[in-house]
Design a protein around this motif. Sequence first.
Motif, short mmCIF file in Angstrom:
data_model
loop_
_atom_site.label_atom_id
_atom_site.label_comp_id
_atom_site.label_asym_id
_atom_site.label_seq_id
_atom_site.Cartn_x
_atom_site.Cartn_y
_atom_site.Cartn_z
N PRO A 196 0.80 -1.23 0.00
CA PRO A 196 0.00 0.00 0.00
C PRO A 196 0.84 1.28 0.00
CG PRO A 196 -0.85 -1.55 1.60
CD PRO A 196 0.42 -2.12 1.09
N ILE A 197 2.01 1.24 0.60
CA ILE A 197 2.87 2.43 0.58
C ILE A 197 3.30 2.74 -0.85
CG2 ILE A 197 5.08 3.36 1.38
CD1 ILE A 197 4.67 1.56 3.90
N GLY A 238 -0.04 6.99 -6.63
CA GLY A 238 -1.28 7.73 -6.86
C GLY A 238 -2.56 6.94 -6.59
N TYR A 239 -2.45 5.70 -6.14
CA TYR A 239 -3.64 4.89 -5.87
C TYR A 239 -4.08 5.14 -4.42
CZ TYR A 239 -6.74 0.85 -5.67
OH TYR A 239 -7.83 0.04 -5.52
N PRO A 259 -6.94 4.70 -2.68
CA PRO A 259 -7.67 3.73 -1.86
C PRO A 259 -6.75 2.86 -0.98
CG PRO A 259 -8.65 3.79 -4.02
CD PRO A 259 -7.39 4.62 -4.08
N ALA A 260 -5.48 2.79 -1.30
CA ALA A 260 -4.55 2.02 -0.48
C ALA A 260 -4.38 2.64 0.90
CB ALA A 260 -3.20 1.90 -1.18
N LEU A 261 -4.79 3.90 1.06
CA LEU A 261 -4.74 4.54 2.37
C LEU A 261 -5.59 3.78 3.39
CD1 LEU A 261 -4.86 8.31 1.38
CD2 LEU A 261 -2.94 7.07 2.40
N VAL A 262 -6.66 3.15 2.91
CA VAL A 262 -7.52 2.36 3.81
C VAL A 262 -6.72 1.20 4.40
CG1 VAL A 262 -9.58 0.89 3.91
CG2 VAL A 262 -9.61 2.98 2.55
N THR A 263 -5.90 0.55 3.60
CA THR A 263 -5.07 -0.54 4.10
C THR A 263 -4.03 -0.03 5.09
OG1 THR A 263 -5.38 -1.73 2.02
CG2 THR A 263 -3.57 -2.45 3.43
N ILE A 264 -3.43 1.11 4.81
CA ILE A 264 -2.44 1.68 5.72
C ILE A 264 -3.09 2.03 7.05
CG2 ILE A 264 -0.91 3.66 6.11
CD1 ILE A 264 -0.32 3.60 3.08
#
Length: 103
Positions: A61-62, A68-69, A71-76
């Motif tokens: 996710p990092i 620029g993706y 939605p990976a912030l949700v995983t972080i």
Amino acid sequence: MFTFQDLRMLLSFAGAVVIIVCAFALLRIRRTPGRIHAGVIPGAVLFGTGWAISGGCPAIPIVQVAGGYLPALVTIVGVTVGIRLCRWANARYFHLDRGSCGL
């Protein structure tokens, strides 16, 4: 990897195990099985569950956010919340020795 439709990752892990077994044999390193730390099994289960839910290891996710993706912030956020919950549960209920990982 989890559905066995693409065996590349599984074969990579198997190859790593073979390499380390050969290295240990060449260096004559012998390890006797000791007592397993009480946190290893539940930690492994939680890590594997998170990996399966998110679909990747925690570093991905990092890289995705850097690309620029967003939605990976949700995983972080999930990883961060999970770490904090683990620390809280350990301090309140389990009192497991975290050894050198006890930051």
